[in-house]
Design a protein around this motif. Structure first.
Motif, PDB file in Angstrom:
ATOM      1  N   ILE A 419     -74.632-116.346 -18.665  1.00  0.00           N
ATOM      2  CA  ILE A 419     -73.676-117.431 -18.459  1.00  0.00           C
ATOM      3  C   ILE A 419     -72.249-117.012 -18.812  1.00  0.00           C
ATOM      4  O   ILE A 419     -71.294-117.689 -18.418  1.00  0.00           O
ATOM      5  CB  ILE A 419     -74.085-118.698 -19.239  1.00  0.00           C
ATOM      6  CG1 ILE A 419     -74.084-118.464 -20.736  1.00  0.00           C
ATOM      7  CG2 ILE A 419     -75.431-119.201 -18.765  1.00  0.00           C
ATOM      8  CD1 ILE A 419     -74.304-119.758 -21.508  1.00  0.00           C
ATOM      9  N   ASN A 420     -72.091-115.885 -19.552  1.00  0.00           N
ATOM     10  CA  ASN A 420     -70.741-115.391 -19.846  1.00  0.00           C
ATOM     11  C   ASN A 420     -70.224-114.443 -18.769  1.00  0.00           C
ATOM     12  O   ASN A 420     -69.138-113.867 -18.904  1.00  0.00           O
ATOM     13  CB  ASN A 420     -70.690-114.708 -21.209  1.00  0.00           C
ATOM     14  CG  ASN A 420     -71.595-113.476 -21.284  1.00  0.00           C
ATOM     15  OD1 ASN A 420     -72.185-113.057 -20.280  1.00  0.00           O
ATOM     16  ND2 ASN A 420     -71.705-112.907 -22.484  1.00  0.00           N
ATOM     17  N   GLY A 421     -71.004-114.242 -17.719  1.00  0.00           N
ATOM     18  CA  GLY A 421     -70.566-113.398 -16.613  1.00  0.00           C
ATOM     19  C   GLY A 421     -70.839-111.917 -16.798  1.00  0.00           C
ATOM     20  O   GLY A 421     -70.449-111.104 -15.949  1.00  0.00           O
ATOM     21  N   GLN A 422     -71.541-111.554 -17.870  1.00  0.00           N
ATOM     22  CA  GLN A 422     -71.797-110.138 -18.150  1.00  0.00           C
ATOM     23  C   GLN A 422     -73.152-109.655 -17.625  1.00  0.00           C
ATOM     24  O   GLN A 422     -73.574-108.544 -17.926  1.00  0.00           O
ATOM     25  CB  GLN A 422     -71.741-109.906 -19.667  1.00  0.00           C
ATOM     26  CG  GLN A 422     -70.398-110.239 -20.306  1.00  0.00           C
ATOM     27  CD  GLN A 422     -69.264-109.435 -19.694  1.00  0.00           C
ATOM     28  OE1 GLN A 422     -69.311-108.212 -19.640  1.00  0.00           O
ATOM     29  NE2 GLN A 422     -68.227-110.137 -19.233  1.00  0.00           N
ATOM     30  N   GLY A 423     -73.828-110.484 -16.847  1.00  0.00           N
ATOM     31  CA  GLY A 423     -75.121-110.083 -16.301  1.00  0.00           C
ATOM     32  C   GLY A 423     -74.987-109.337 -14.990  1.00  0.00           C
ATOM     33  O   GLY A 423     -73.878-108.954 -14.580  1.00  0.00           O
TER      34      GLY A 423
END
Length: 533
Positions: A419-423
């Motif tokens: 959800i923090n965009g780091q996936g």
């Protein structure tokens, strides 16, 4: 009392005899009265189809036949007034009081006969028209009911929802206490039902009871009292303080004429028996039930075949490595438990189930020396491994999913997003990630951390062994990544159903010694189910 009886009210004996002769000639029963009071007395004893009266039949207070007409139903009987049209009795006055016919004096036998013939002919036609209209109204209402039932049944394909829908609609339309729907299993020589109002699902042998007899012979049964049938088993009624009386039971056929079900409804409300109209209506309903049931069974068969194919495909992917066997199935069950805890819709549960089963299918396209590597990946190997969600999406987009399931490739694609965009693989954030993917992400990581691997496990704060990580540490890892990797709401639901997850696989995937102490600390009420050794 004869429905065609005639009352003659005439004080003049000659006129009275002429009218009586005419009535006798026509074959109708009759009574005679000489005055108003005698007429009232006779009317108290029975009803009449026609009243023929001289308009001058009065009593001392001035009451007469016109007053009598006003006290009775003007539709039945038919009032025929005999009058010479004196100045006191105008046409408008007579008919305004409710009279239907008049006979002008003087008259003869032929005139009276002709008038009565016309009256009874018109009366018969009127009754027939009324009956036809009533029948038409009934047929229209039943046609509307059949169309309503047909619409409701054909709009539902799910077998478990269709069964109670059918029996509820039938009982409502037939005004009966209970309806049962049986499916015939010819191979086992039985018929069974999942839905029967007021009783548990039951299984019968072909030929047993009313339903079994109809299933075996194909002949409908309509009976006023079921206990009068020698093959009716009274045991259930006696055990449950019930009394089966009127019964109608019919076979149901599929499109190619095979008998595959039986429907039965019992005890028409009001204590009445089923008549021919009921049987015709029930048969009509049965044909619509047959179409809906056959569609549902075919849909169910296709659905089960599709799910079997998906599970087999999922198992093939997991089987590429012995330590990942069952991974996709466990992730699916974990995901569904979390989703149910969150109260997601039934349609979302279906999407999640299929996406979770297939979420790793893209690993088919990963080279064995990468997929099965024992040890950390090189940057290039990690890059290749991280392409498996994209490969999953590419493969799933080639499936011909129903319209309602066309988001499955996208859901499966996003199960490694954070959800923090780091996936990966898209690096999307927050609300852009489907809820089903967020749920699957927690389930996927939980299974990875609690399963044995042939390479060390890693997290943001350390390196672990190849063995399952202790559960307390697993929970710490997942909690620490709430708000960054995982959706906090999903984590809350995960923790609430964690005992259910552990119990589901305790003694199988999870050795008892791995979960028992943790479970007892987390949920002491489970002590009755767990014996710690």
């Amino acid at each position: 009392m004869d429905k065609d009886a005639i009352l003659i009210i005439e004080r003049d004996s000659t006129d009275r005899e002429v009218i009586a002769a005419a009535v006798t000639q026509l074959g109708y029963p009759f009574k005679t009265a000489r005055n108003y009071l005698e007429a009232v007395h006779l009317l108290d004893q029975q009803t009449y189809a026609v009243i023929i009266s001289d308009i001058r039949c009065t009593v001392d207070d001035g009451s007469g036949i016109l007053d009598l007409i006003g006290t009775l139903d003007v539709q039945e009987p038919i009032f025929v007034v005999m009058t010479g049209f004196g100045s006191d009795y105008s046409f408008d006055h007579i008919f305004g009081k409710g009279a239907h016919e008049f006979i002008r004096k003087p008259f003869n036998l032929e005139q009276v006969e002709n008038r009565l013939k016309r009256i009874f002919h018109e009366r018969r036609i009127s009754r027939e028209n009324e009956a036809l209209l009533k029948r038409q109204v009934e047929l229209n209402e039943r046609l509307k009911a059949v169309l309503s039932v047909s619409s409701a049944l054909t709009s539902e394909l799910d077998f478990d929802r269709l069964f109670p829908l059918i029996i509820g609609k039938i009982s409502e339309m037939m005004c009966t206490e209970r309806t049962s729907l049986y499916v015939i299993d010819w191979e086992k020589g039985k018929l069974w039902t999942r839905a029967s109002e007021g009783i548990d699902p039951i299984t019968l042998a072909l030929g047993e009871g009313i339903s079994g007899r109809v299933a075996q012979t194909g002949e409908a049964i309509c009976v006023e009292d079921a206990w009068a049938l020698p093959f009716f088993n009274q045991d259930y009624d006696k055990q449950h303080n019930f009394r089966t009386r009127s019964v109608v039971c019919i076979p149901i056929y599929n499109r190619i004429g095979e008998r595959f079900a039986v429907i039965q409804t019992i005890n028409k409300k009001g204590g009445e028996s089923f008549d021919e109209k009921d049987i015709d209506f029930f048969t009509s309903l049965g044909s619509h039930v047959g179409i809906a049931l056959e569609n549902s069974l075919l849909y169910d068969e296709i659905r089960l075949s599709f799910e079997s194919f998906i599970r087999t495909l999922s198992a093939v992917v997991d089987a590429r490595h012995p330590l990942t066997a069952g991974h996709s199935q466990r992730v699916t069950e974990y995901s569904l438990m979390i989703a149910e805890q969150m109260g997601v819709t039934e349609s979302s549960l279906e999407l999640l189930k299929k996406a979770a089963l297939l979420h790793d299918i893209g690993k088919i396209g990963i080279r064995d020396d990468v997929l099965l590597k024992n040890g950390p990946f090189t940057p290039k190997e990690r890059e290749e491994m991280n392409t498996h969600p994209l490969k999953t999406k590419d493969i799933l987009e080639k499936f011909r999913f129903p319209k309602s399931m066309r988001s499955i490739p996208e859901i499966a694609l996003c199960h490694h997003e954070k959800i923090n965009g780091q996936g990966y693989p898209m690096g999307i954030t927050g609300e852009k990630i489907p809820l089903e993917s967020k749920i699957m992400a927690v389930a996927d990581v939980f299974d990875a951390l609690t399963s044995q691997r042939d390479y060390p496990k890693y997290s943001c704060d350390g390196t672990f062994s190849c063995e399952p990580i202790p559960l307390a540490k697993v929970i710490d890892i997942i909690n620490n990544e709430a708000g960054s990797h995982f959706d906090p709401d999903v984590i809350d639901a995960f923790l609430k159903c964690l005992p259910q997850m552990l119990l589901r696989f305790r003694g199988g995937h999870f050795p008892p010694q791995y979960v028992d102490n943790f479970l007892l600390n987390m949920a002491p009420e489970l002590s009755n189910y767990i014996i710690v050794t």
